[in-house]
Design an enzyme around this catalytic site. Structure first.
Site, mmCIF file in Angstrom:
data_model
loop_
_atom_site.group_PDB
_atom_site.id
_atom_site.type_symbol
_atom_site.label_atom_id
_atom_site.label_comp_id
_atom_site.label_asym_id
_atom_site.label_seq_id
_atom_site.Cartn_x
_atom_site.Cartn_y
_atom_site.Cartn_z
ATOM 1 N N GLU A 277 0.865 -1.341 -0.137
ATOM 2 C CA GLU A 277 -0.177 -0.214 0.061
ATOM 3 C C GLU A 277 0.840 1.204 0.198
ATOM 4 O O GLU A 277 0.514 2.403 -0.416
ATOM 5 C CB GLU A 277 -0.934 -0.037 1.299
ATOM 6 C CG GLU A 277 -2.262 -0.552 0.912
ATOM 7 C CD GLU A 277 -3.130 -0.257 2.292
ATOM 8 O OE1 GLU A 277 -2.912 0.211 3.127
ATOM 9 O OE2 GLU A 277 -4.369 -1.032 2.036
ATOM 10 N N HIS A 298 8.426 -26.727 -2.010
ATOM 11 C CA HIS A 298 7.608 -27.772 -2.598
ATOM 12 C C HIS A 298 6.349 -27.328 -3.383
ATOM 13 O O HIS A 298 5.796 -28.229 -3.907
ATOM 14 C CB HIS A 298 7.131 -28.707 -1.595
ATOM 15 C CG HIS A 298 8.456 -29.298 -0.961
ATOM 16 N ND1 HIS A 298 8.810 -30.394 -1.113
ATOM 17 C CD2 HIS A 298 8.932 -28.890 0.178
ATOM 18 C CE1 HIS A 298 9.878 -30.862 -0.199
ATOM 19 N NE2 HIS A 298 10.081 -29.688 0.521
ATOM 20 N N LYS A 412 -14.276 0.126 -3.910
ATOM 21 C CA LYS A 412 -15.488 0.329 -2.817
ATOM 22 C C LYS A 412 -16.659 1.253 -3.685
ATOM 23 O O LYS A 412 -17.658 0.700 -3.479
ATOM 24 C CB LYS A 412 -14.978 1.266 -1.750
ATOM 25 C CG LYS A 412 -14.014 0.574 -0.784
ATOM 26 C CD LYS A 412 -13.599 1.547 0.268
ATOM 27 C CE LYS A 412 -12.485 0.942 1.188
ATOM 28 N NZ LYS A 412 -11.870 1.812 2.244
HETATM 29 O O1 PA5 Z 1 -3.331 1.120 5.916
HETATM 30 C C1 PA5 Z 1 -4.749 1.468 5.963
HETATM 31 O O2 PA5 Z 1 -4.940 2.701 6.067
HETATM 32 C C2 PA5 Z 1 -5.644 0.681 5.584
HETATM 33 O O3 PA5 Z 1 -5.226 -0.994 5.307
HETATM 34 C C3 PA5 Z 1 -6.955 0.391 6.517
HETATM 35 O O4 PA5 Z 1 -6.107 0.192 7.922
HETATM 36 C C4 PA5 Z 1 -7.793 -0.632 6.243
HETATM 37 O O5 PA5 Z 1 -8.483 0.136 5.188
HETATM 38 C C5 PA5 Z 1 -9.083 -0.176 7.364
HETATM 39 O O6 PA5 Z 1 -9.626 0.949 7.748
HETATM 40 P P1 PA5 Z 1 -10.197 1.514 9.006
HETATM 41 O O7 PA5 Z 1 -9.322 1.226 10.070
HETATM 42 O O8 PA5 Z 1 -10.552 2.909 8.868
HETATM 43 O O9 PA5 Z 1 -11.463 0.668 9.054
#
Ligand code: PA5
Length: 437
Positions: A277, A298, A412
């Site tokens: 990310e 494996h 989303k």
């Molecule tokens: O790293 C990030 O920002 C995302 O992976 C969030 O942690 C994830 O989308 C969950 O978001 P939230 O904590 O707002 O529910």
């Protein structure tokens, strides 16, 4: 925490490495003087998101739950659950004989999983720690609704004493609910993004309930900060960032996080989210993958050894053997294993590690090795901090903002359009027309 680069640097020419190290040095400086892109999300850097009184409150919550429940269900997705999941797996026994069982929900939308989880909880005393920084993420919000109904059906009003919310300090649906219902709650600071949040209440509450020494975990991370903040040619975080980015510039597009200990499976999952990310944007970024050896030798071993030459591996190795289980001698020796009698299983595993490294390097797969002295809360805190710090400077050195994740929104919008969420009417129309075609 040591880093060995010999089997990676042999693949990199000095011009590429020096140029990349310069970029990493600039990114390191920018992180510390807070001029780095995304500098509104640096609340994790000094490992001070949780002050002393909050840490004590977390420990008191843990003690209360340890006495009152059999199970804690941690509800969250992405950065809101992976750090705790990774730490629990790494630091708790494979088959715990005591303590609160920690289960996870809200990290997918499987109806079957939730059905079976609720059935399992029918006979358990349990509490819920719902974690969502935004407070509006669909997966955990749905799981929480189901669990809350289940708990309220059993306990009525008293259910609120078994719900802990970790969310924004002032906004979002979960904050509103927590305040209205009077849930015990913890704050995810505005300046800490999900994947950098393991040192905040997000990671610490589930870890403390599971009996992990959270003070040692934090101290390890703070020691990491003191080490990695100093710019130096031998700074392990800078070396890791510079080496992986050099390999990427030379066409090694995929980094595999490799471990030889199944306890590190979720550490790899957490690492993939952190680096994936943070770096995968603007049409670039090292693709992050992982393997648990020797299991995956494996399955993936053939591809790594003889497939396209686009991989490099970063092996996470633990210096101290985790077990001294010894291979027994056998009178008949029908399996032919007596040549290993008296050796520990860990020693055999270590030989597999060395053998694989040599084979993969021969197969044109550069290898970095990160070694942790041992697997305890202190060193694990330092390890996770090392990855966060290295990720920030590696991402910035590659020219991206390592703290945002704009691409996560695309699915989303489509999903909300398909589900007919209020406010998405135009998108609903558009997506239905596309499907029809
Ligand atoms: O790293 C990030 O920002 C995302 O992976 C969030 O942690 C994830 O989308 C969950 O978001 P939230 O904590 O707002 O529910």
């Amino acid at each position: 925490m040591k880093i060995q680069l010999k089997d990676a640097l042999s693949f990199i020419d000095s011009n590429t490495y020096n140029q990349t190290f310069d970029d990493v040095t600039k990114a390191h400086q920018a992180l510390l003087d807070k001029s780095i892109p995304g500098n509104e999300f640096l609340g994790w850097v000094e490992v001070n998101a949780v002050d002393e009184p909050t840490l004590k409150t977390i420990q008191a919550t843990a003690k209360r739950l340890q006495e009152a429940v059999d199970v804690l269900v941690v509800v969250g997705i992405g950065g809101s659950y992976l750090g705790a999941q990774a730490a629990l797996q790494a630091l708790k026994p494979y088959f715990p004989k005591e303590g609160v069982e920690i289960l996870f929900a809200g990290h997918h939308m499987s109806g079957l999983y939730m059905t079976e989880l609720l059935e399992y909880l029918d006979n358990k005393r349990y509490a819920i720690n719902v974690i969502s920084k935004s407070g509006t993420t669909t997966e955990p919000a749905l799981a929480f609704r189901l669990l809350k109904n289940h708990l309220e059906a059993r306990l009525g009003e008293a259910a609120k004493d078994y719900i802990i919310a970790t969310t924004d300090g002032s906004k979002g649906a979960l904050r509103t609910l927590a305040d209205e219902q009077g849930y015990e709650s913890y704050v995810v600071p505005d300046d800490i993004g999900g994947r950098y949040s393991v040192f905040s209440a997000v990671g610490l509450v589930p870890m403390a309930v599971a009996g992990i020494d959270v003070e040692a975990f934090i101290k390890g991370a703070q020691a990491g900060y003191e080490t990695y903040r100093v710019p130096a040619k031998d700074n392990p975080a800078m070396l890791y960032a510079a080496t992986r980015q050099s390999l990427y510039r030379l066409g090694k597009k995929i980094e595999m996080f490799v471990h030889y200990e199944p306890k590190l499976h979720f550490t790899a999952e957490w690492w993939k989210q952190l680096f994936g990310e943070s770096e995968g944007k603007d049409g670039q970024g090292i693709f992050v993958s992982s393997a648990g050896f020797s299991t995956d030798l494996h399955s993936l071993g053939q591809m790594i050894q003889e497939g396209e030459k686009i991989f490099f591996e970063t092996v996470l190795s633990i210096d101290t053997p985790l077990s001294n289980l010894t291979i027994p001698s056998d009178q008949d020796n029908l399996d032919g294993l007596n040549y290993l009698a008296g050796e520990t299983l860990d020693a055999v595993n270590e030989k597999a590690q060395i053998a694989t490294r040599i084979a993969h390097v021969d197969g044109d797969v550069p290898n970095l090795v990160l070694s942790l002295p041992t697997l305890d809360a202190y060193h694990y805190g330092q390890l996770l901090y090392f990855y966060c710090f290295a990720c920030a400077i590696s991402g910035a050195a590659s020219g991206v903002n390592p703290f945002d994740q704009p691409g996560v929104e695309a699915y989303k919008v489509n999903m909300f359009a398909l589900l007919g969420k209020p406010g998405f009417e135009k998108e609903t129309q558009a997506i239905k027309a596309r499907i029809k075609k």
